[in-house]
Write a protein that holds these residues in place. Structure first.
Motif, PDB file in Angstrom:
ATOM      1  N   LYS A 226      -9.084  -0.687   1.838  1.00  0.00           N
ATOM      2  CA  LYS A 226      -7.717  -0.183   2.001  1.00  0.00           C
ATOM      3  C   LYS A 226      -6.891  -0.392   0.736  1.00  0.00           C
ATOM      4  N   GLU A 227      -7.140  -1.500   0.053  1.00  0.00           N
ATOM      5  CA  GLU A 227      -6.433  -1.766  -1.203  1.00  0.00           C
ATOM      6  C   GLU A 227      -6.802  -0.725  -2.260  1.00  0.00           C
ATOM      7  N   ILE A 228      -8.082  -0.389  -2.315  1.00  0.00           N
ATOM      8  CA  ILE A 228      -8.540   0.637  -3.262  1.00  0.00           C
ATOM      9  C   ILE A 228      -7.886   1.981  -2.941  1.00  0.00           C
ATOM     10  N   MET A 229      -7.848   2.338  -1.659  1.00  0.00           N
ATOM     11  CA  MET A 229      -7.252   3.604  -1.237  1.00  0.00           C
ATOM     12  C   MET A 229      -5.773   3.661  -1.633  1.00  0.00           C
ATOM     13  N   LYS A 230      -5.054   2.547  -1.418  1.00  0.00           N
ATOM     14  CA  LYS A 230      -3.631   2.515  -1.754  1.00  0.00           C
ATOM     15  C   LYS A 230      -3.420   2.593  -3.259  1.00  0.00           C
ATOM     16  N   GLU A 231      -4.262   1.903  -3.987  1.00  0.00           N
ATOM     17  CA  GLU A 231      -4.135   1.877  -5.452  1.00  0.00           C
ATOM     18  C   GLU A 231      -4.312   3.276  -6.033  1.00  0.00           C
ATOM     19  N   GLU A 232      -5.320   3.991  -5.577  1.00  0.00           N
ATOM     20  CA  GLU A 232      -5.583   5.325  -6.120  1.00  0.00           C
ATOM     21  C   GLU A 232      -4.560   6.348  -5.616  1.00  0.00           C
ATOM     22  N   ALA A 233      -4.146   6.214  -4.341  1.00  0.00           N
ATOM     23  CA  ALA A 233      -3.211   7.184  -3.769  1.00  0.00           C
ATOM     24  C   ALA A 233      -1.813   7.039  -4.344  1.00  0.00           C
ATOM     25  N   SER A 234      -1.477   5.839  -4.845  1.00  0.00           N
ATOM     26  CA  SER A 234      -0.134   5.609  -5.380  1.00  0.00           C
ATOM     27  C   SER A 234       0.155   6.474  -6.599  1.00  0.00           C
ATOM     28  N   ASN A 235      -0.879   6.997  -7.219  1.00  0.00           N
ATOM     29  CA  ASN A 235      -0.693   7.892  -8.368  1.00  0.00           C
ATOM     30  C   ASN A 235      -0.291   9.304  -7.933  1.00  0.00           C
ATOM     31  N   TYR A 236      -0.307   9.562  -6.614  1.00  0.00           N
ATOM     32  CA  TYR A 236      -0.040  10.914  -6.112  1.00  0.00           C
ATOM     33  C   TYR A 236       1.135  10.968  -5.137  1.00  0.00           C
ATOM     34  N   GLY A 237       1.703   9.814  -4.774  1.00  0.00           N
ATOM     35  CA  GLY A 237       2.819   9.806  -3.844  1.00  0.00           C
ATOM     36  C   GLY A 237       3.266   8.404  -3.519  1.00  0.00           C
ATOM     37  N   ASN A 238       4.260   8.297  -2.616  1.00  0.00           N
ATOM     38  CA  ASN A 238       4.821   6.997  -2.283  1.00  0.00           C
ATOM     39  C   ASN A 238       4.614   6.604  -0.824  1.00  0.00           C
ATOM     40  N   GLU A 239       4.318   7.571   0.033  1.00  0.00           N
ATOM     41  CA  GLU A 239       4.115   7.286   1.456  1.00  0.00           C
ATOM     42  C   GLU A 239       2.695   7.655   1.856  1.00  0.00           C
ATOM     43  N   PHE A 240       2.058   6.735   2.615  1.00  0.00           N
ATOM     44  CA  PHE A 240       0.650   6.937   2.951  1.00  0.00           C
ATOM     45  C   PHE A 240       0.378   6.590   4.412  1.00  0.00           C
ATOM     46  N   LYS A 241      -0.722   7.156   4.900  1.00  0.00           N
ATOM     47  CA  LYS A 241      -1.318   6.766   6.173  1.00  0.00           C
ATOM     48  C   LYS A 241      -2.810   6.605   5.920  1.00  0.00           C
ATOM     49  N   PHE A 242      -3.305   5.384   6.142  1.00  0.00           N
ATOM     50  CA  PHE A 242      -4.724   5.122   5.904  1.00  0.00           C
ATOM     51  C   PHE A 242      -5.461   4.958   7.233  1.00  0.00           C
ATOM     52  N   ASP A 243      -6.553   5.653   7.364  1.00  0.00           N
ATOM     53  CA  ASP A 243      -7.378   5.557   8.569  1.00  0.00           C
ATOM     54  C   ASP A 243      -8.804   5.227   8.133  1.00  0.00           C
ATOM     55  N   VAL A 244      -9.204   3.971   8.338  1.00  0.00           N
ATOM     56  CA  VAL A 244     -10.554   3.538   7.983  1.00  0.00           C
ATOM     57  C   VAL A 244     -11.356   3.401   9.276  1.00  0.00           C
ATOM     58  N   ARG A 245     -12.441   4.137   9.363  1.00  0.00           N
ATOM     59  CA  ARG A 245     -13.260   4.127  10.577  1.00  0.00           C
ATOM     60  C   ARG A 245     -14.686   3.720  10.242  1.00  0.00           C
TER      61      ARG A 245
END
Length: 348
Positions: A226-245
């Motif tokens: 989840k940390e990796i997902m947030k780190e990479e996504a932060s370069n494209y926006g400020n609000e996120f929803k992460f779904d890890v299954r």
């Protein structure tokens, strides 16, 4: 725009239009004739002997109806579908070439197998020269077109749906999603994670980035993921929803094998098109393992023949998987067929 995603723990449903079935196996009736190179004069005794042998031998010749009856229904249906699709393809190609040669632009096509008709919506049909249009319609009548009647009608575009985002914004969202998918995939795999499904990224109208990542059940480094997902996504926006299954790896491997065979769709299409079985719906789920094939019927649970019919449906599916050339790679797989009555209860 937020991408549509069927999550692996959901039961997937399929619905198909019932189509006419044509005779596919009539070629079994055809037999090749052989030339006779000699003529024999037979005595009455010889003729009687030959007739006796023919009568005796006839007991070993299977009736053609029995031969057809032993062919699994689903296999037969698939052959019929192949012929239907080939018929439609030939009609489509002929009509498409004819219209293109005369400068007509197609907006939409539709087939009706039951009515044996094809409707072609032509863009700006009212502006087409009447002489050209009459000539095209005459050619369509002159051609047999596998029994299809072709009708040309004006194209009616669907009403535009209101959206808060412009076309340019939507295109940018798609580019952003694809780029983020590529970046995330490379980063996550470089960290030693195994992806069970392709990463899904969607951007809604409020610019919230929705990311879905699916890894094996055995994976324990979920917080780091989840940390990796947030780190990479932060370069494209400020609000996120992460779904890890997480899913079973062997279930996903089975899903991949079955996808290559089209077995699931073939079973669903064939059974829902059947007049032989009271099938009203079809669903399936690969997760958890093994795959579940769910057949919904209109069977009355109090009917004394309900269990027999349910077993016949199971037998058809088993026969198809065991006999079709396309299913050779999945014959050793475990699977469970659940036949439900009109109340949604399993018939066992």
């Amino acid at each position: 725009m937020k991408s549509k995603w069927n999550y692996p723990n959901e039961v997937k449903k399929m619905k198909f239009t019932k189509s006419d079935q044509q005779k596919v196996l009539n070629q079994l009736n055809a037999s090749s004739s052989k030339k006779r190179h000699r003529k024999f004069l037979l005595s009455g005794l010889t003729i009687a002997t030959v007739l006796l042998l023919l009568v005796a031998g006839s007991f070993f010749i299977p009736n053609i109806d029995n031969v057809v009856a032993k062919i699994p229904y689903i296999n037969k249906f698939i052959k019929e579908e192949e012929i239907q699709r080939e018929d439609e393809k030939q009609v489509h190609n002929f009509v498409g070439n004819l219209l293109e040669e005369n400068g007509l632009k197609v907006g939409y096509w539709s087939f009706s197998r039951e009515e044996r008709e094809m409707i072609v919506e032509i863009i700006d049909l009212n502006e087409v020269d009447n002489d050209i249009l009459e000539e095209i319609e005459q050619q369509l009548k002159d051609e047999q077109l596998n029994g299809y009647e072709v009708m040309l009608v004006p194209y009616e575009p669907p009403e535009d749906m209101l959206t808060e985002r412009s076309e340019g914004e939507i295109e940018q969202d798609i580019l952003t999603s694809n780029e983020l998918i590529s970046v995330l995939t490379e980063r996550i795999e470089s960290e030693g994670y195994e992806l069970m499904f392709p990463i899904q990224v969607g951007i809604d109208q409020k610019d919230v980035i929705d990311i879905t990542v699916i890894v094996p059940k055995s994976e324990y480094r979920l917080e780091k993921l989840k940390e990796i997902m947030k780190e990479e996504a932060s370069n494209y926006g400020n609000e996120f929803k992460f779904d890890v299954r997480q899913v079973q790896k062997k279930a996903r491997e089975q899903e991949k094998r079955w996808e290559k065979t089209d077995a699931i769709s073939n079973i669903g299409i064939a059974l829902e098109a059947s007049d032989q079985f009271p099938v009203t719906g079809f669903a399936y789920s690969f997760h958890p393992y093994p795959v579940q094939i769910i057949i919904k019927t209109s069977l009355d649970p109090n009917d004394s023949e309900a269990l027999q019919i349910a077993n016949e449906i199971r037998s058809e599916i088993d026969s198809y998987i065991e006999s079709s050339e396309e299913t050779a790679t999945i014959r050793d797989d475990q699977y469970k067929v659940i036949v439900r009555d009109e109340n949604g209860e399993a018939i066992d």
